[in-house]
Design an enzyme around this catalytic site. Structure first.
Site, mmCIF file in Angstrom:
data_model
loop_
_atom_site.group_PDB
_atom_site.id
_atom_site.type_symbol
_atom_site.label_atom_id
_atom_site.label_comp_id
_atom_site.label_asym_id
_atom_site.label_seq_id
_atom_site.Cartn_x
_atom_site.Cartn_y
_atom_site.Cartn_z
ATOM 1 N N ASP A 46 -21.697 7.866 34.322
ATOM 2 C CA ASP A 46 -21.645 6.551 34.202
ATOM 3 C C ASP A 46 -19.725 6.479 34.313
ATOM 4 O OD1 ASP A 46 -22.189 3.572 33.947
ATOM 5 O OD2 ASP A 46 -20.955 4.171 32.126
ATOM 6 N N TYR A 51 -12.176 2.621 34.021
ATOM 7 C CA TYR A 51 -12.056 3.877 33.336
ATOM 8 C C TYR A 51 -10.903 4.698 33.939
ATOM 9 C CZ TYR A 51 -16.716 2.732 31.225
ATOM 10 O OH TYR A 51 -17.752 2.111 30.900
ATOM 11 N N LYS A 76 -18.336 0.679 38.437
ATOM 12 C CA LYS A 76 -18.231 -0.811 37.988
ATOM 13 C C LYS A 76 -17.238 -1.430 38.735
ATOM 14 C CE LYS A 76 -20.127 0.502 33.510
ATOM 15 N NZ LYS A 76 -19.691 2.011 33.534
ATOM 16 N N HIS A 109 -18.762 -5.187 35.849
ATOM 17 C CA HIS A 109 -18.457 -4.606 34.684
ATOM 18 C C HIS A 109 -18.559 -5.561 33.607
ATOM 19 C CE1 HIS A 109 -15.721 -1.025 32.673
ATOM 20 N NE2 HIS A 109 -16.621 -1.682 31.912
#
Length: 279
Positions: A46, A51, A76, A109
């Site tokens: 994931d 990120y 996302k 997200h």
């Protein structure tokens, strides 16, 4: 290496019953940690645009030698890209950073309701699926109301909703809504991070009874609730033990006792999807 069972999504595809969260793993250390997770047996990774480590995820996959078709990769779309065309471009850019031709699951997200474009972003993900850029479409941090709006607008039910879920915040009502709608529940921060109730009586007792760690007891609780947890660790041994939760089973009373740790203010931070926003 642990054999991980799979869960079938509403579109007929499958994903492992436990996955590996990659935030905030970055740089060469991050690549090594993700590669280590793949060697331990994780097959669900994931990540997210926000990120900042999609490149590391892609590189870890290439270095690992694990066949691409065995790995489920999730990413996302961030809030700043909720407009329809921008959401499509976001997925295309994610694929470039990952070095992949297709992402297995693409999520929104956060809904960012004050912006009011999450329905447009979801339409874009459905379009990306039709173009073959993504295999399955889902969401993250959506409430039942948000879910209803994207389903009504597109006729496409998200295959999963990734939400905060741990013993202090077990999300019973949302999990029930997911079950009615045929949506899989995924859990970010499944152990509760700094608030992980490892010493709480129900967790400690279950761990002792089954000869496992408190973290394993909590992750097994997640699995038995029908949730796919996404633990994160850069430590090789913790990666292994976090994955090794399929050789024992909690009793019904143990599951209820751990669920009983839930409380109204159990969130890790003010991450209410009706008010919290991330761009």
């Amino acid at each position: 290496m642990v054999t991980v069972p799979t869960r079938t999504l509403s579109d007929g595809t499958t994903l492992p019953a436990i996955g590996f969260g990659t935030y905030p793993l970055k740089g060469e250390d991050g690549i090594r940690a993700i590669e280590s997770a793949l060697r331990a047996g994780y097959r669900l990774l994931d990540t997210a645009v926000n990120y900042g480590n999609e490149g590391e995820v892609g590189e870890a996959i290439r270095r690992s030698g694990v066949p691409r078709e065995e790995i489920v990769v999730q990413t996302k779309v961030p809030g700043r890209d909720h407009a329809y065309d921008r959401a499509i471009a976001s997925v295309e850019a994610s694929l470039e950073r990952l070095g992949l031709e297709q992402v297995d699951v693409a999520l929104i997200h956060w809904p960012n309701p004050s912006v009011g474009l999450y329905v447009d972003a979801y339409r874009a993900l459905v379009e990306c699926r039709s173009r073959g850029l993504v295999r399955s479409v889902g969401v993250s941090n959506f409430t039942e109301r948000h879910l209803g709006e994207v389903i009504d607008a597109t006729g496409v039910t998200p295959v999963l909703n990734q939400v905060e879920l741990h013993p202090l915040f077990p999300q019973e009502q949302l999990r029930a809504a997911h079950e009615r709608l045929g949506i899989l529940t995924e859990a970010w921060s499944p152990l509760g991070k700094r608030n992980a109730p490892f010493a709480a009586d129900p967790v400690a007792a279950a761990a002792q009874a089954h000869g496992v760690t408190p973290a394993q007891a909590i992750l097994r609780w997640q699995v038995q609730l029908g949730v796919v947890p996404l633990p994160k660790s850069a430590d090789t041994e913790r990666q292994r033990t976090n994955l090794d939760v399929f050789g024992f089973e909690l009793g019904e009373e143990e599951v209820r006792a751990i669920s009983g740790l839930g409380r109204d203010d159990g969130r890790l931070f003010g991450g209410d999807p009706d008010t919290h926003e991330e761009m």
